[in-house]
Structures are given as C-alpha cells and as structure tokens.
Motif scaffolding. Structure first.
Motif, PDB file in Angstrom:
ATOM      1  N   PRO A 129       0.800  -1.233   0.000  1.00 32.72           N
ATOM      2  CA  PRO A 129       0.000   0.000   0.000  1.00 32.72           C
ATOM      3  C   PRO A 129       0.831   1.279   0.000  1.00 32.72           C
ATOM      4  O   PRO A 129       0.415   2.299  -0.550  1.00 32.72           O
ATOM      5  CB  PRO A 129      -0.850  -0.128   1.269  1.00 32.72           C
ATOM      6  CG  PRO A 129      -0.236  -1.221   2.074  1.00 32.72           C
ATOM      7  CD  PRO A 129       0.439  -2.128   1.110  1.00 32.72           C
ATOM      8  N   LYS A 130       2.020   1.232   0.580  1.00 28.82           N
ATOM      9  CA  LYS A 130       2.868   2.424   0.568  1.00 28.82           C
ATOM     10  C   LYS A 130       3.333   2.735  -0.860  1.00 28.82           C
ATOM     11  O   LYS A 130       3.453   3.909  -1.241  1.00 28.82           O
ATOM     12  CB  LYS A 130       4.074   2.239   1.490  1.00 28.82           C
ATOM     13  CG  LYS A 130       4.878   3.512   1.687  1.00 28.82           C
ATOM     14  CD  LYS A 130       5.953   3.336   2.751  1.00 28.82           C
ATOM     15  CE  LYS A 130       6.726   4.648   2.974  1.00 28.82           C
ATOM     16  NZ  LYS A 130       7.752   4.508   4.035  1.00 28.82           N
ATOM     17  N   ARG A 163       0.505   4.534  -2.508  1.00 31.04           N
ATOM     18  CA  ARG A 163       0.386   5.918  -2.049  1.00 31.04           C
ATOM     19  C   ARG A 163       1.466   6.811  -2.656  1.00 31.04           C
ATOM     20  O   ARG A 163       1.219   7.986  -2.946  1.00 31.04           O
ATOM     21  CB  ARG A 163       0.434   5.980  -0.517  1.00 31.04           C
ATOM     22  CG  ARG A 163      -0.804   5.393   0.153  1.00 31.04           C
ATOM     23  CD  ARG A 163      -0.854   5.756   1.628  1.00 31.04           C
ATOM     24  NE  ARG A 163       0.196   5.101   2.399  1.00 31.04           N
ATOM     25  CZ  ARG A 163       0.066   3.926   2.984  1.00 31.04           C
ATOM     26  NH1 ARG A 163      -1.076   3.252   2.864  1.00 31.04           N
ATOM     27  NH2 ARG A 163       1.059   3.404   3.679  1.00 31.04           N
ATOM     28  N   ARG A 164       2.644   6.255  -2.863  1.00 32.33           N
ATOM     29  CA  ARG A 164       3.732   7.050  -3.426  1.00 32.33           C
ATOM     30  C   ARG A 164       3.552   7.289  -4.924  1.00 32.33           C
ATOM     31  O   ARG A 164       3.928   8.334  -5.435  1.00 32.33           O
ATOM     32  CB  ARG A 164       5.073   6.349  -3.172  1.00 32.33           C
ATOM     33  CG  ARG A 164       5.473   6.299  -1.702  1.00 32.33           C
ATOM     34  CD  ARG A 164       5.795   7.701  -1.163  1.00 32.33           C
ATOM     35  NE  ARG A 164       6.885   8.313  -1.896  1.00 32.33           N
ATOM     36  CZ  ARG A 164       8.168   8.115  -1.636  1.00 32.33           C
ATOM     37  NH1 ARG A 164       8.527   7.307  -0.641  1.00 32.33           N
ATOM     38  NH2 ARG A 164       9.105   8.729  -2.338  1.00 32.33           N
ATOM     39  N   PRO A 180       0.367   6.156  -7.521  1.00 29.91           N
ATOM     40  CA  PRO A 180      -0.819   5.337  -7.837  1.00 29.91           C
ATOM     41  C   PRO A 180      -0.830   4.781  -9.252  1.00 29.91           C
ATOM     42  O   PRO A 180      -1.195   3.630  -9.461  1.00 29.91           O
ATOM     43  CB  PRO A 180      -1.987   6.318  -7.623  1.00 29.91           C
ATOM     44  CG  PRO A 180      -1.451   7.402  -6.763  1.00 29.91           C
ATOM     45  CD  PRO A 180      -0.004   7.523  -7.122  1.00 29.91           C
ATOM     46  N   CYS A 214      -3.011   1.578 -12.765  1.00 29.22           N
ATOM     47  CA  CYS A 214      -3.126   1.831 -11.322  1.00 29.22           C
ATOM     48  C   CYS A 214      -2.734   0.563 -10.567  1.00 29.22           C
ATOM     49  O   CYS A 214      -3.340  -0.498 -10.765  1.00 29.22           O
ATOM     50  CB  CYS A 214      -4.555   2.243 -10.984  1.00 29.22           C
ATOM     51  SG  CYS A 214      -4.890   2.332  -9.220  1.00 29.22           S
ATOM     52  N   TYR A 240      -5.751  -0.678   0.158  1.00 29.29           N
ATOM     53  CA  TYR A 240      -5.276   0.594  -0.403  1.00 29.29           C
ATOM     54  C   TYR A 240      -6.157   1.793  -0.067  1.00 29.29           C
ATOM     55  O   TYR A 240      -5.777   2.932  -0.356  1.00 29.29           O
ATOM     56  CB  TYR A 240      -5.182   0.474  -1.929  1.00 29.29           C
ATOM     57  CG  TYR A 240      -4.319  -0.666  -2.394  1.00 29.29           C
ATOM     58  CD1 TYR A 240      -2.940  -0.655  -2.178  1.00 29.29           C
ATOM     59  CD2 TYR A 240      -4.873  -1.772  -3.039  1.00 29.29           C
ATOM     60  CE1 TYR A 240      -2.139  -1.710  -2.590  1.00 29.29           C
ATOM     61  CE2 TYR A 240      -4.079  -2.822  -3.469  1.00 29.29           C
ATOM     62  CZ  TYR A 240      -2.719  -2.788  -3.239  1.00 29.29           C
ATOM     63  OH  TYR A 240      -1.931  -3.829  -3.656  1.00 29.29           O
ATOM     64  N   TRP A 246      -8.986   2.385  -1.532  1.00 26.14           N
ATOM     65  CA  TRP A 246      -9.447   2.871  -2.831  1.00 26.14           C
ATOM     66  C   TRP A 246     -10.419   1.878  -3.469  1.00 26.14           C
ATOM     67  O   TRP A 246     -10.212   0.666  -3.410  1.00 26.14           O
ATOM     68  CB  TRP A 246      -8.257   3.058  -3.780  1.00 26.14           C
ATOM     69  CG  TRP A 246      -8.677   3.378  -5.183  1.00 26.14           C
ATOM     70  CD1 TRP A 246      -9.078   4.597  -5.655  1.00 26.14           C
ATOM     71  CD2 TRP A 246      -8.762   2.475  -6.292  1.00 26.14           C
ATOM     72  NE1 TRP A 246      -9.410   4.498  -6.992  1.00 26.14           N
ATOM     73  CE2 TRP A 246      -9.227   3.212  -7.401  1.00 26.14           C
ATOM     74  CE3 TRP A 246      -8.494   1.118  -6.441  1.00 26.14           C
ATOM     75  CZ2 TRP A 246      -9.429   2.622  -8.654  1.00 26.14           C
ATOM     76  CZ3 TRP A 246      -8.695   0.528  -7.688  1.00 26.14           C
ATOM     77  CH2 TRP A 246      -9.156   1.288  -8.772  1.00 26.14           C
ATOM     78  N   TRP A 288      -5.048  11.883  -9.667  1.00 24.15           N
ATOM     79  CA  TRP A 288      -4.443  11.136  -8.576  1.00 24.15           C
ATOM     80  C   TRP A 288      -3.627  12.024  -7.629  1.00 24.15           C
ATOM     81  O   TRP A 288      -3.105  11.540  -6.619  1.00 24.15           O
ATOM     82  CB  TRP A 288      -3.546  10.033  -9.125  1.00 24.15           C
ATOM     83  CG  TRP A 288      -4.315   8.878  -9.701  1.00 24.15           C
ATOM     84  CD1 TRP A 288      -4.483   8.568 -11.010  1.00 24.15           C
ATOM     85  CD2 TRP A 288      -5.028   7.876  -8.959  1.00 24.15           C
ATOM     86  NE1 TRP A 288      -5.262   7.443 -11.155  1.00 24.15           N
ATOM     87  CE2 TRP A 288      -5.606   6.997  -9.914  1.00 24.15           C
ATOM     88  CE3 TRP A 288      -5.243   7.643  -7.609  1.00 24.15           C
ATOM     89  CZ2 TRP A 288      -6.381   5.889  -9.530  1.00 24.15           C
ATOM     90  CZ3 TRP A 288      -6.012   6.545  -7.236  1.00 24.15           C
ATOM     91  CH2 TRP A 288      -6.554   5.690  -8.188  1.00 24.15           C
TER      92      TRP A 288
END
Length: 251
Positions: free
Chosen positions: A35-36, A39-40, A42, A129, A162, A164, A246
């Motif tokens: 997940p990181k 986030r960094r 997408p 994505c 995530y 999302w 994004w």
C-alpha cells in the motif's frame, strides 16, 4: 418433458460449489503491491490504456505487425503490456521474470462472455493503477475474470488494503457497496477487512529502496516526456489530467 441431448450446465454454475477451493488458491498465491507503493505512485503509465495505438519511443511512428501467412500489415494497439510492466516494477520482481504469471485487473471486465469492452481498463486513470492489479498464476486468471464472487472478493481486499475503490461510473454500484463495508461470503480471513484493515494479505511485496528508485525513475520519465515538444503523438493533456486526478506531483 425431457429434452433430448447431453445436458451441460453453465460453466460458472458447474464450478460454483468449488469457489472456496479456488479462493484458497488465490489467497495463497496472489501477489499484491504494498500500500505504501500505491500511495507514493498510484499510476505508473498514465499515457497507456487498453486499446490505445502503440508508438515508437519518439512518439512519431505507429507500430505495426505483418502476419506471415497473409502478409497483411495492421497497426498495433495496447493489450496488457504496459499494465504488466507497471505491476512487475511496483512489485519489485527480480529478473528474469518468472513464467506463468498473469496480471489481473481487479476493476476491469464485468462481462463473463467478454462480448463487451471494458471502459475501466480503457481509461488511463485505472489501466496502470497498481491498486487495480494483482499478479496471479496464469491458470487462476480465468476464475478472476469470470466468477463474480471472486471478483468481488478481490475488490473488497483492494479497498481495505489501499483505501481505494474504482470511481468509474460503469462500476459505481458495486464500488459504493464495497465502500460501505460489505464483506462477501467466503472472504479470506487473512485479507484486510474493517476490523483488521492493517493486515497485509499473504504475498504482499515489501516497500523497498528498489521500489523507491523505480518510483523516482518513473516520475522523472513522465516529467521528461511531458516536456518533450518533439513528441508528436504523446497524449500530454490526458497525462496531465491523470496526474491531477491522482494528485501526483512530479517535482
């Protein structure tokens, strides 16, 4: 009255009682982006989407393919290559790339017959994505494409992993259901859910220095491509729109 002939049920129905066994295989073997990493960065290829024309590295010449049998030349279109390359990079997969693994779009096809085109994977906001993809052993890909129960489980997992769910209008109904906390029957206990959102599914790749370097390289390439005035066919405005969607900062 009996109907003559050899009766064969719908293929999905024939396998429905075996869904728990299939889910166990997916739970054990699926590979998820950390997940990181999502986030960094997408989206890893904001210029690409399913069915888009393919160009050379200078964005000047259309790629074509000539069939040996017919000698007919046709223009080439994006299939799943850019998405696969994005997923493999985001997972930090070591070279050489292992065989018999296939990228699966979590929010993609909802038509088991594949008669309709998927507007989600034709959208560059979602095609590359990394929260919309999972890497699976190739034999399992058919289950995730055609069995709604399994597709729903992947979407729920991605939402809690995530944070999302896909915003595309074509999947709005199920996206809203997922965001409201719905958990499907048979959902794996080792996957994140509302009361254990911090759990990482088995097979989640680490967030590493290698991934950090790859993200920096991807951002640098995007920035250079956007600034290159010689790129005749580069979809600059669309790429900028994807980056704004994004909230991706290239500086």
């Amino acid at each position: 009255m009996a109907v003559a002939g050899f009766y064969i049920p719908d293929g999905n129905e024939a396998l429905r009682d075996d869904i728990p066994a299939v889910v166990e295989l997916i739970e054990r073997t699926a590979r998820w982006v950390h997940p990181k990493t999502f986030r960094r960065l997408p989206v890893w290829a904001p210029h690409a989407a399913r069915g888009r024309p393919l160009y050379d590295s200078a964005w000047a010449r259309r790629y074509t393919n000539t069939k040996k049998a017919t000698k007919i030349t046709a223009e080439k279109f994006e299939g799943n290559v850019a998405a696969l390359n994005a997923l493999v990079a985001a997972l930090g997969v070591a070279a050489p790339k292992p065989k018999n693994w296939t990228v699966c779009h979590i929010w993609g096809y909802d038509d088991p017959s594949f008669a309709q085109q998927s507007s989600v994977v034709q959208d560059p906001r979602y095609f590359s994505c990394v929260a919309n993809m999972v890497w699976l052993p190739t034999p399992l890909k058919g289950f995730t494409d055609t069995l709604p129960e399994i597709k729903a489980m992947l979407r729920v997992c991605a939402f809690h992993l995530y944070g999302w769910a896909c915003e595309h209008p074509s999947v709005a109904e199920q996206s809203e259901k997922v965001k409201n906390g719905w958990i499907p029957e048979g959902y794996p206990k080792t996957w994140p859910r509302p009361e254990q959102w911090e759990i990482l599914p088995p097979g989640t790749a680490p967030f590493s220095e290698q991934i950090e370097r790859e993200i920096a390289k991807r951002k640098s390439k995007m920035k250079a491509d956007l600034a290159n005035a010689a790129f005749l066919h580069y979809p600059k405005e669309e790429v900028l729109s994807v980056l704004r969607f994004w909230g991706i900062d290239l500086d």
